[in-house]
Design an enzyme around this catalytic site. Structure first.
Site, mmCIF file in Angstrom:
data_model
loop_
_atom_site.group_PDB
_atom_site.id
_atom_site.type_symbol
_atom_site.label_atom_id
_atom_site.label_comp_id
_atom_site.label_asym_id
_atom_site.label_seq_id
_atom_site.Cartn_x
_atom_site.Cartn_y
_atom_site.Cartn_z
ATOM 1 N N CYS A 90 0.845 -1.188 0.000
ATOM 2 C CA CYS A 90 0.000 0.000 0.000
ATOM 3 C C CYS A 90 0.884 1.242 0.000
ATOM 4 C CB CYS A 90 -0.896 -0.010 1.238
ATOM 5 S SG CYS A 90 -1.986 1.412 1.368
ATOM 6 N N HIS A 132 -9.089 -3.529 -2.336
ATOM 7 C CA HIS A 132 -8.157 -2.721 -1.540
ATOM 8 C C HIS A 132 -8.641 -1.271 -1.462
ATOM 9 C CE1 HIS A 132 -3.895 -1.788 -0.239
ATOM 10 N NE2 HIS A 132 -4.289 -0.588 -0.644
ATOM 11 N N GLU A 133 -9.004 -0.692 -2.614
ATOM 12 C CA GLU A 133 -9.403 0.717 -2.624
ATOM 13 C C GLU A 133 -10.756 0.929 -1.942
ATOM 14 O OE1 GLU A 133 -7.013 2.653 -3.204
ATOM 15 O OE2 GLU A 133 -5.771 1.134 -4.182
ATOM 16 N N HIS A 136 -10.080 1.141 1.646
ATOM 17 C CA HIS A 136 -9.601 2.484 2.007
ATOM 18 C C HIS A 136 -10.775 3.430 2.224
ATOM 19 C CE1 HIS A 136 -5.273 2.743 1.979
ATOM 20 N NE2 HIS A 136 -5.177 2.142 0.799
#
Length: 163
Positions: A90, A132-133, A136
């Site tokens: 990351c 993953h995003e 976030h």
């Protein structure tokens, strides 16, 4: 357009769920330009708005020569029967890579700058990027998904780095 600095672990913006975009105005258009320019760098696969200090639901990606964005993404499908557990890293956790289990395939739905429905989907790296995003944007880092063994190693390395 502006290349933006990446926020690093410890910055509270990374642990705060992002707000939906309710109006596509000049600031949102600038945000998209900034996300696209900032993700367009070697070794960058994805970038969420909060990683550049903006708590709005938007992310960009740079995978297999495709650079694009999505606003207000919602993860609507992740393969439950096929997984990948390769190393993940990351930009907000520099220099650390650990095995992270993710679905092989993922699909998110959102909108574009014209307010039209937009779908982003993919397998392997693109599937990992979408998950993953979206994490976030919900205030989570990939470190939260690590097994106990790898999370312990990651935390020790972060302490060593003074993060």
């Amino acid at each position: 357009m502006a290349y933006r600095d990446i926020r690093i672990i410890g910055d509270p913006v990374l642990r705060t769920a992002c707000e939906p975009i309710t109006e596509i105005d000049a600031a949102v258009k600038q945000l998209v330009e900034d996300l696209l320019e900032t993700v367009d760098d070697e070794g960058r696969a994805g970038l969420a708005a909060n990683q550049i200090g903006v708590s709005l639901r938007a992310f960009s990606w740079n995978i297999d020569g495709e650079i694009d964005y999505i606003l207000n993404p919602v993860l609507v499908e992740v393969s439950e029967d096929e997984y990948q557990d390769g190393d993940e890293g990351c930009l907000s956790v520099p220099g650390l890579f650990f095995p992270t289990e993710r679905g092989w395939y993922a699909r998110a739905e959102g909108i574009d700058l014209d307010g039209k429905k937009k779908i982003v989907e993919g397998e392997e790296l693109m599937g990992r990027c979408i998950q993953h995003e979206c994490d976030h944007l919900d205030g989570h880092l990939y470190l939260d998904r690590l097994s106990k063994k790898y999370r312990k190693k990651a935390m020790a390395e972060l302490r060593k780095q003074g993060l």
